[in-house]
Design an enzyme around this catalytic site. Sequence first.
Site, PDB file in Angstrom:
ATOM      1  N   HIS A 108      -2.340   7.764   6.764  1.00  0.00           N
ATOM      2  CA  HIS A 108      -1.278   8.547   6.108  1.00  0.00           C
ATOM      3  C   HIS A 108      -1.836   9.858   5.548  1.00  0.00           C
ATOM      4  CE1 HIS A 108       2.392   6.242   6.188  1.00  0.00           C
ATOM      5  NE2 HIS A 108       1.835   5.163   5.673  1.00  0.00           N
TER       6      HIS A 108
ATOM      7  N   GLY B 136       0.839  -1.193   0.000  1.00  0.00           N
ATOM      8  CA  GLY B 136       0.000   0.000   0.000  1.00  0.00           C
ATOM      9  C   GLY B 136       0.871   1.239   0.000  1.00  0.00           C
TER      10      GLY B 136
ATOM     11  N   GLN C 168       3.071   9.935   1.284  1.00  0.00           N
ATOM     12  CA  GLN C 168       4.380   9.280   1.450  1.00  0.00           C
ATOM     13  C   GLN C 168       5.349   9.653   0.345  1.00  0.00           C
ATOM     14  OE1 GLN C 168       2.438   5.220   2.100  1.00  0.00           O
ATOM     15  NE2 GLN C 168       4.368   5.006   3.174  1.00  0.00           N
TER      16      GLN C 168
ATOM     17  N   HIS D 294      -4.636   1.924   7.529  1.00  0.00           N
ATOM     18  CA  HIS D 294      -3.239   2.393   7.603  1.00  0.00           C
ATOM     19  C   HIS D 294      -3.007   3.509   6.570  1.00  0.00           C
ATOM     20  CE1 HIS D 294       1.287   1.310   7.782  1.00  0.00           C
ATOM     21  NE2 HIS D 294       1.197   2.156   6.778  1.00  0.00           N
ATOM     22  N   GLU D 295      -3.531   3.306   5.353  1.00  0.00           N
ATOM     23  CA  GLU D 295      -3.293   4.287   4.281  1.00  0.00           C
ATOM     24  C   GLU D 295      -4.115   5.569   4.495  1.00  0.00           C
ATOM     25  OE1 GLU D 295      -0.787   3.742   2.585  1.00  0.00           O
ATOM     26  OE2 GLU D 295      -0.584   1.601   2.934  1.00  0.00           O
TER      27      GLU D 295
ATOM     28  N   CYS E  96       5.744  -0.376   7.144  1.00  0.00           N
ATOM     29  CA  CYS E  96       5.414   0.823   6.363  1.00  0.00           C
ATOM     30  C   CYS E  96       6.633   1.196   5.536  1.00  0.00           C
ATOM     31  CB  CYS E  96       5.055   1.961   7.321  1.00  0.00           C
ATOM     32  SG  CYS E  96       4.652   3.499   6.481  1.00  0.00           S
ATOM     33  N   LEU E  97       6.416   1.561   4.269  1.00  0.00           N
ATOM     34  CA  LEU E  97       7.539   1.938   3.417  1.00  0.00           C
ATOM     35  C   LEU E  97       8.232   3.195   3.929  1.00  0.00           C
ATOM     36  CD1 LEU E  97       6.021   1.243  -0.124  1.00  0.00           C
ATOM     37  CD2 LEU E  97       7.641  -0.167   1.160  1.00  0.00           C
TER      38      LEU E  97
END
Length: 177
Positions: free
Chosen positions: A148, A46, A51, A144-145, A102-103
């Site tokens: 962000h 994701g 991000q 989660h997204e 997470c990236l």
Amino acid sequence: MAIFDILIAPDPGLRAVAAPVAGVDDEVRRIVADMFETMYDARGIGLAATQVAIERRIVVIDLQDRDTEDEEHPEPVRDPHIFLNPALTWISDETSTYNEGCLSIPEHYAEVERPARCRVTWRDLDWVEHDEAFDRLMATCIQHEIDHLNGVLFTDHISRLKRDMIMKKLVKARKAS
Ligand code: ZN
């Protein structure tokens, strides 16, 4: 097509609250395509536009069958999902816990408890409105997204002690590189 640089915590850009997408044009289509390329390149499931320093409410997700145990298809199968202006309209009282990564928080994972199921509205690239309930990994991933897009990281959901430890290590890693 291009690969974006992914912001790494504690980059203040990750705390930005993204603005709604007003409609789909070539720029939005290009951002979505590049976000997918960036996510696949980083082997994530994701990615939110915040991000990659784009403060717009755009999320891409591809669980690549990681949520199923399909022995006939051991190789990941691409299953891209695009969410423009995703919004949670319902969350379950029941919770579930996943070991999240997470990236933007590379190489750190933590058990995060979230509502097990949720309902989400969003628009797609044809500007068609969707309203769907999700469970399992998809419910966790979309929450989660959406976090962000509101400047929230998974580390905000864990103990302060663990969060401080992860952030210290990220700062140290950045200094070393
Ligand atoms: Zn993330």
